[in-house]
Design a protein around this motif. Structure first.
Motif, PDB file in Angstrom:
ATOM      1  N   ALA A   1      36.430   1.172 -23.891  1.00  0.00           N
ATOM      2  CA  ALA A   1      35.732   2.375 -23.442  1.00  0.00           C
ATOM      3  C   ALA A   1      35.483   3.340 -24.597  1.00  0.00           C
ATOM      4  O   ALA A   1      36.236   3.376 -25.572  1.00  0.00           O
ATOM      5  CB  ALA A   1      36.542   3.064 -22.350  1.00  0.00           C
TER       6      ALA A   1
ATOM      7  N   THR B   1      33.507  -5.913 -16.084  1.00  0.00           N
ATOM      8  CA  THR B   1      33.700  -4.547 -16.587  1.00  0.00           C
ATOM      9  C   THR B   1      33.728  -4.528 -18.113  1.00  0.00           C
ATOM     10  O   THR B   1      33.035  -3.728 -18.762  1.00  0.00           O
ATOM     11  CB  THR B   1      35.000  -3.950 -16.037  1.00  0.00           C
ATOM     12  OG1 THR B   1      34.925  -3.848 -14.611  1.00  0.00           O
ATOM     13  CG2 THR B   1      35.270  -2.568 -16.626  1.00  0.00           C
TER      14      THR B   1
ATOM     15  N   LEU C   1      31.038  -2.837 -20.744  1.00  0.00           N
ATOM     16  CA  LEU C   1      31.539  -1.781 -21.628  1.00  0.00           C
ATOM     17  C   LEU C   1      31.263  -2.078 -23.099  1.00  0.00           C
ATOM     18  O   LEU C   1      31.121  -1.163 -23.913  1.00  0.00           O
ATOM     19  CB  LEU C   1      33.050  -1.591 -21.430  1.00  0.00           C
ATOM     20  CG  LEU C   1      33.500  -0.669 -20.295  1.00  0.00           C
ATOM     21  CD1 LEU C   1      35.014  -0.712 -20.158  1.00  0.00           C
ATOM     22  CD2 LEU C   1      33.027   0.761 -20.538  1.00  0.00           C
TER      23      LEU C   1
ATOM     24  N   GLU D   1      29.632   4.486 -19.774  1.00  0.00           N
ATOM     25  CA  GLU D   1      30.766   4.427 -18.852  1.00  0.00           C
ATOM     26  C   GLU D   1      30.468   3.432 -17.741  1.00  0.00           C
ATOM     27  O   GLU D   1      29.306   3.203 -17.398  1.00  0.00           O
ATOM     28  CB  GLU D   1      31.040   5.816 -18.259  1.00  0.00           C
ATOM     29  CG  GLU D   1      32.322   5.927 -17.457  1.00  0.00           C
ATOM     30  CD  GLU D   1      32.657   7.357 -17.065  1.00  0.00           C
ATOM     31  OE1 GLU D   1      33.626   7.540 -16.325  1.00  0.00           O
ATOM     32  OE2 GLU D   1      31.935   8.276 -17.492  1.00  0.00           O
TER      33      GLU D   1
END
Length: 371
Positions: free
Chosen positions: A204, A254, A258, A265
């Motif tokens: 992230a 995810t 990312l 986000e």
């Protein structure tokens, strides 16, 4: 050479901390079916220096040393370019990494995972740079590999998401896929991915939207995150697809999203319909969808009803018609070739491991007769 002009790592090369000369790092590979394991390797490599240059092999080189790639070289160049830790991409990089290549691009050293890459005749592709002390190693990401993903698509099952749900058919296939008659090596095969909070933090950006910035929301499954997704996100930043999808589980998808430089986000487990609560919570200014058909929600409603009502919905044509379905079709069409490729790959790796064991054992045997 392709230079990235945006994202966390992209743009003009900056000096290192304290004004010292920037440390230039080299990585290379096939980067076929780019996944979060590739991204994690490049993240680790970028952390070892200040500027990351990634060489990508041609279709011809891959076919010669490993077997046919799933994606074309142009698709693979663009996928690597979209990873946010990559500063430059070198197309048509040589399969064997040499000091000449490192010097050509002014790289201090190269980085590779703690697995082995071999030429068609079984030689370590990093032998020369290792002997020169210009080789660094990073930790391989457990639970994912191109072999694993190809295996999932060939079987086309959901069992890969849960060991409890794993059918006897998938267990047998997972144990044998890519496995040559000679045995099993530590790098080839199908394994289980375990997500951790630390891994999400590493991927992230940790940045909040700044005042005046436009917040764009894009919804999707993003399964087998591919160049079609990248082209869509770059331009402006399934009724559920059937029982055999997604190929990757939620946590894997995810990390894949990312890692893309166009993404700030990810909302994990986002609702299928874009709700007023979601729009208000994230202060969304614009909601985008590609040119694929918009499938209604379970109750038959339009999942984009609320953003359309607010006048903030738009559709984007990425100019790329590649879908997860088409990738699966590529794999199934060439099933025998891919199975043979992975068996050949493992056979080479096993032979290399055996040669290393014999070489390590030889001094011990000689010392037994040293009077």
């Amino acid at each position: 050479m392709i230079r990235n002009g945006h994202g966390e790592a992209g743009g003009a090369e900056r000096p290192g901390p304290g004004g010292r000369r920037a440390v230039r790092v080299w990585c290379d590979g096939c980067y076929d079916m780019v996944h979060y394991g590739h991204s994690n390797q490049l993240r680790q490599a970028r952390a070892m220096g200040d500027h990351l240059i990634v060489g990508v092999h041609t279709d011809e080189e891959i076919a010669k040393h490993k077997g046919p790639p799933v994606f074309t070289q142009e698709e693979r160049y663009k996928m690597v370019q979209a990873i946010k830790w990559v500063d430059e991409v070198v197309p048509a990089a040589p399969y064997v990494t040499t000091l000449e290549t490192l010097d050509k691009y002014s790289c201090d050293f190269c980085v590779h995972g703690n697995d082995i890459t071999l030429t068609v005749d079984g030689r370590d592709t990093y032998e020369e740079v290792k002997q020169a002390g210009r080789y660094r190693e990073c930790k391989r990401t457990q639970g994912v590999s191109t072999t694993d993903l190809v295996g999932r698509m060939l079987l086309v099952t959901k069992a890969h998401h849960s060991s409890q749900e794993m059918s006897s058919e998938y267990r047998e296939y997972a144990d044998s896929f890519g496995k040559c008659p000679g045995g099993r090596n530590p790098w080839t095969g199908v394994s289980q991915f375990l997500q951790t909070s630390q891994k999400i933090i590493q991927f992230a950006s940790g940045k909040e939207p700044q005042p005046g910035e436009t917040v764009i929301y894009v919804a999707g499954a993003f399964d087998l995150f591919h160049i079609g997704h990248v082209d869509f996100l770059e331009k402006e930043v399934n009724h559920y697809k059937g029982k055999n999808y997604p190929i990757m589980n939620l946590h894997e998808r995810t990390l894949s999203v990312l890692a893309c430089r166009y993404v700030s986000e990810v909302v994990i487990g986002a609702p299928y319909s874009v709700t007023a609560e979601l729009l208000d919570h994230f202060k969304v200014d614009l909601v985008c969808h590609g040119k694929t058909e918009i499938m209604p929600d379970k109750d038959g409603s339009d999942p984009y009803e609320e953003p359309k009502r607010r006048g903030i919905f738009c559709q984007i044509d990425s100019g790329n018609d590649l879908t997860t379905d088409l990738i699966v079709q590529r794999i199934i069409k060439n099933r025998l070739e891919y199975e043979a490729r992975n068996q050949k790959k493992e056979a080479k790796e096993l032979a290399f491991l055996e040669a290393m064991r014999q070489q390590e054992a030889r001094p011990e045997r000689e010392s037994d007769f040293d009077f």
